[in-house]
Design a protein around this motif. Structure first.
Motif, PDB file in Angstrom:
ATOM      1  N   SER A  33       0.141  -9.557  -1.427  1.00  8.18           N
ATOM      2  CA  SER A  33      -0.050  -8.522  -2.562  1.00  8.18           C
ATOM      3  C   SER A  33      -0.969  -8.949  -3.606  1.00  8.18           C
ATOM      4  O   SER A  33      -1.097 -10.054  -4.027  1.00  8.18           O
ATOM      5  N   HIS A  34      -1.748  -7.982  -4.026  1.00  4.37           N
ATOM      6  CA  HIS A  34      -2.837  -8.461  -5.187  1.00  4.37           C
ATOM      7  C   HIS A  34      -1.856  -8.404  -6.482  1.00  4.37           C
ATOM      8  O   HIS A  34      -2.536  -9.089  -7.458  1.00  4.37           O
ATOM      9  N   ASN A  35      -1.039  -7.767  -6.711  1.00  8.66           N
ATOM     10  CA  ASN A  35      -0.300  -7.820  -7.911  1.00  8.66           C
ATOM     11  C   ASN A  35       1.071  -8.357  -7.988  1.00  8.66           C
ATOM     12  O   ASN A  35       2.043  -7.468  -7.536  1.00  8.66           O
ATOM     13  N   PRO A  36       1.514  -9.570  -7.814  1.00  4.58           N
ATOM     14  CA  PRO A  36       2.572 -10.002  -7.241  1.00  4.58           C
ATOM     15  C   PRO A  36       3.732  -9.648  -8.568  1.00  4.58           C
ATOM     16  O   PRO A  36       3.225  -9.744  -9.544  1.00  4.58           O
TER      17      PRO A  36
END
Length: 55
Positions: A33-36
């Motif tokens: 994911s790019h936004n954890p």
């Protein structure tokens, strides 16, 4: 009625589910994911009543 004959359709459904389960799903799950998600404690927001112009 030919639509009640499960011979060709069951095989097509089985092959498509096996393809999804064995090939596509592991490839999709390997992406990161790019936004954890973060572990922040969020304070509850304070709400105020809406100023209705006609009241």
């Amino acid at each position: 009625m030919p639509q009640l004959n499960p011979n060709p359709w069951f095989f097509i459904m089985l092959i498509s589910w096996l393809t999804f389960s064995l090939f596509i799903q592991p490839k999709l799950l390997s992406f990161t994911s790019h936004n954890p998600p973060c572990n922040k404690d969020f304070a509850p927001t304070k709400t105020s009543p809406w100023p209705w112009p006609w009241s």
